[in-house]
Design an enzyme around this catalytic site. Structure first.
Site, PDB file in Angstrom:
ATOM      1  N   HIS A  75      17.467 -20.520 -45.452  1.00  0.00           N
ATOM      2  CA  HIS A  75      16.453 -19.530 -45.832  1.00  0.00           C
ATOM      3  C   HIS A  75      15.722 -19.002 -44.604  1.00  0.00           C
ATOM      4  O   HIS A  75      15.633 -17.777 -44.384  1.00  0.00           O
ATOM      5  CB  HIS A  75      15.469 -20.181 -46.806  1.00  0.00           C
ATOM      6  CG  HIS A  75      14.367 -19.287 -47.268  1.00  0.00           C
ATOM      7  ND1 HIS A  75      14.388 -18.649 -48.487  1.00  0.00           N
ATOM      8  CD2 HIS A  75      13.200 -18.905 -46.672  1.00  0.00           C
ATOM      9  CE1 HIS A  75      13.287 -17.926 -48.627  1.00  0.00           C
ATOM     10  NE2 HIS A  75      12.553 -18.062 -47.536  1.00  0.00           N
ATOM     11  N   GLU A  76      15.196 -19.920 -43.798  1.00  0.00           N
ATOM     12  CA  GLU A  76      14.438 -19.482 -42.623  1.00  0.00           C
ATOM     13  C   GLU A  76      15.350 -18.821 -41.589  1.00  0.00           C
ATOM     14  O   GLU A  76      14.924 -17.911 -40.872  1.00  0.00           O
ATOM     15  CB  GLU A  76      13.692 -20.666 -42.004  1.00  0.00           C
ATOM     16  CG  GLU A  76      12.710 -21.361 -42.940  1.00  0.00           C
ATOM     17  CD  GLU A  76      11.685 -20.431 -43.567  1.00  0.00           C
ATOM     18  OE1 GLU A  76      11.404 -19.359 -42.983  1.00  0.00           O
ATOM     19  OE2 GLU A  76      11.158 -20.760 -44.645  1.00  0.00           O
ATOM     20  N   HIS A  93      15.535 -15.197 -42.280  1.00  0.00           N
ATOM     21  CA  HIS A  93      14.427 -14.490 -41.641  1.00  0.00           C
ATOM     22  C   HIS A  93      14.704 -14.306 -40.145  1.00  0.00           C
ATOM     23  O   HIS A  93      14.487 -13.236 -39.575  1.00  0.00           O
ATOM     24  CB  HIS A  93      13.131 -15.289 -41.803  1.00  0.00           C
ATOM     25  CG  HIS A  93      12.535 -15.246 -43.171  1.00  0.00           C
ATOM     26  ND1 HIS A  93      12.202 -14.071 -43.804  1.00  0.00           N
ATOM     27  CD2 HIS A  93      12.180 -16.242 -44.023  1.00  0.00           C
ATOM     28  CE1 HIS A  93      11.670 -14.344 -44.986  1.00  0.00           C
ATOM     29  NE2 HIS A  93      11.657 -15.652 -45.153  1.00  0.00           N
ATOM     30  N   GLU A 113      12.212 -11.051 -47.197  1.00  0.00           N
ATOM     31  CA  GLU A 113      12.636 -12.113 -48.104  1.00  0.00           C
ATOM     32  C   GLU A 113      14.022 -11.845 -48.677  1.00  0.00           C
ATOM     33  O   GLU A 113      14.744 -12.786 -49.027  1.00  0.00           O
ATOM     34  CB  GLU A 113      11.617 -12.290 -49.224  1.00  0.00           C
ATOM     35  CG  GLU A 113      10.272 -12.834 -48.783  1.00  0.00           C
ATOM     36  CD  GLU A 113      10.354 -14.192 -48.107  1.00  0.00           C
ATOM     37  OE1 GLU A 113      11.338 -14.938 -48.349  1.00  0.00           O
ATOM     38  OE2 GLU A 113       9.443 -14.521 -47.333  1.00  0.00           O
TER      39      GLU A 113
END
Length: 518
Positions: A281-282, A285, A311
């Site tokens: 997830h990160e 980003h 996101e």
């Protein structure tokens, strides 16, 4: 005179636009210096250093605010506005967004900016300890202070913006994360999501299919988890020559410079999926940040296009890629190599099914694709009355538990599993949560467009070739910075305005197959 179009579509800026960029980059240097201290606060700061760190960050916030609202930037902005044409150029978009930022910041007094920085710094430190002890009473005064200041911020912004003067107070905060969005519009999208998700969750729970999650609850040494997580981020395309991976109480990604992007995660020795999907997830980003135009760092063309789009990248790489069958066809051998005792005999199909188990859970960041958006809806429905004053901050714990039980059918056993699980309110990030669900909506649209344009995307992922997808996203999303409004960027990339339909179709198709639904 017409200024040259900057960025990927033309030569570097010159004249007034270059002057504007110079002022913005100087302010960015100050801001990112503060961001380094904020990153250190979450990762390595000694416990007794917290109070002075709050003073440091408040001082830097005030100095940065002065630079971003001062006469030098105002004059540079006026000169650039007088020079740059045409209206649809990247240069004009850069100046327009710089004006938007300037006008918003000038609604806020330096006193409020400094106090928000100081109070949220202390609140985050208190939150970390309160969460460990599941002690909402200890965190309550900090939350009350943050909410009071955010209400003041919302009122100040609305008073200085004609488009927000008659809007709900919450909209002034939402606009900072999802430019142009209004809470009634978001509510309509979320109502459509809820209408599609509730029956799907019910159908899955009644299907009688129970994936074997025991694969995820064995012994997973933290040192091996770190290496597996780092390898996963590298696999997707996160560059560690300009990035790091560290540990924090709540996973996050922060950019400290054009070649300095930091990821964090947290580890559970009996569940590798918590750290692994947190890192994917990160890393989503981070991949976005690392592929923005570095020459425009500090200016709108070098910044991400709203948090919903941001996101969309974390959720696309985490879920559409990381939880796909194709991904585990490639990643399963490596998982078995890192965890031979726990996964020595696990097949790719078993791993795929385990990481796609659907069941109501307490913690948002550990939720499956199907129920995740319900966690976001809960927070959205609490944040609005928090800012309007209809929900006192001291009552949020009880309100959370009641709303959670209504949505999920059971109550959190502790505050740590309830209203203390996220750092966002301690950090003053009220208005951020809706962008997670909007990100899922955008991610589904981008995924469908990529599938249509890239040919055998599933086969590419199964072969470990993530470059075509990353290059496609760079072309469609990353390289544009803030040239387009979020909804316009998604429409240009996906071919239609944002709609929840592709997300609901994806979830119904994927989990219908996994759970044998009609």
């Amino acid at each position: 005179m017409t200024a040259p179009t900057p960025g990927p579509d033309g030569p570097p800026p010159e004249g007034p636009l270059a002057d504007l960029l110079a002022v913005l980059r100087e302010a960015a240097a100050l801001k990112t210096a503060a961001d380094v201290l904020a990153w250190d606060e979450q990762t390595y700061l000694p416990p007794r250093g917290g109070e002075f760190r709050a003073d440091q960050l408040a001082a830097l916030a005030g100095l940065t605010h002065d630079r971003l609202t001062g006469p030098e930037l105002r004059d540079a902005l006026l000169a650039a506005e007088a020079e740059v044409r045409p209206a649809d150029s990247a240069a004009a978009a850069c100046v327009q967004e710089a004006r938007r930022d300037f006008d918003r910041r000038t609604t806020l007094p330096r006193r409020l900016v400094e106090e928000l920085s100081r109070v949220t710094t202390l609140a985050q430190q208190n939150w970390a300890e309160a969460r460990k002890r599941s002690d909402f009473a200890a965190f309550r005064p900090h939350l009350e202070a943050v909410v009071t200041l955010k209400r003041e911020e919302a009122a100040a912004v609305a008073a200085g913006r004609e488009d927000l003067a008659a809007a709900a107070p919450y909209d002034a905060l939402l606009d900072d994360y999802e430019p142009g969005a209004k809470s009634d519009q978001v509510s309509a999208v979320f109502a459509e999501l809820r209408a599609g998700l509730v029956p799907l969750v019910a159908a899955i729970s009644e299907a009688g299919v129970t994936p074997d999650r025991s694969l995820l609850t064995r012994n997973y040494p933290v040192a091996a988890q770190y290496e597996f997580c780092r390898s996963g981020a590298e696999r997707l395309g996160f560059r560690f020559d300009s990035g790091r991976l560290d540990t924090a109480a709540h996973p996050f990604c922060t950019t400290l410079g054009p070649a300095d992007c930091r990821l964090t995660t947290r580890y559970h020795p009996n569940d590798f999926s918590q750290s692994y999907f947190g890192v994917l997830h990160e890393a989503g980003h981070g991949i976005y940040e690392q592929n923005l135009p570095a020459e425009w760092f500090g200016a709108p063309l070098g910044e991400a296009c709203g948090l919903g789009v941001h996101e969309s990248q974390s959720r696309l790489w985490e879920n559409f890629v990381g939880r796909s069958r194709s991904y585990w066809e490639h990643a399963a051998p490596e998982a078995r190599a890192f965890f031979p005792e726990a996964l020595g005999k696990a097949s790719a199909e078993e791993l795929y099914r385990a990481v796609n188990d659907v069941r109501p859970t307490l913690i948002r960041v550990e939720a499956d694709e199907v129920t995740y958006n319900l966690h976001v809806l809960l927070r959205f429905e609490l944040e609005q009355p928090l800012i309007s004053g209809d929900l006192p901050a001291g009552d949020v714990c009880d309100a959370w538990d009641e709303k959670f039980e209504a949505m999920f059918g059971f109550r959190p056993p502790s505050a740590a599993d309830g209203c203390l699980q996220d750092i966002h309110w301690a950090a003053g990030l009220i208005g951020y949560f809706p962008t997670y669900a909007l990100g899922n909506v955008y991610a589904a649209m981008l995924w469908d467009a990529a599938l249509a344009e890239l040919g055998d995307l599933e086969g590419q992922l199964a072969a470990g070739n993530f470059t075509p997808l990353r290059d496609w996203l760079t072309e469609k999303v990353y390289r544009h910075g803030r040239r387009y409004a979020p909804t316009d960027l998604i429409a240009r990339a996906a071919g239609s305005p944002p709609t929840p339909a592709p997300l609901l179709a994806h979830l119904n198709a994927k989990y219908g197959a996994l759970y044998g639904l009609g």
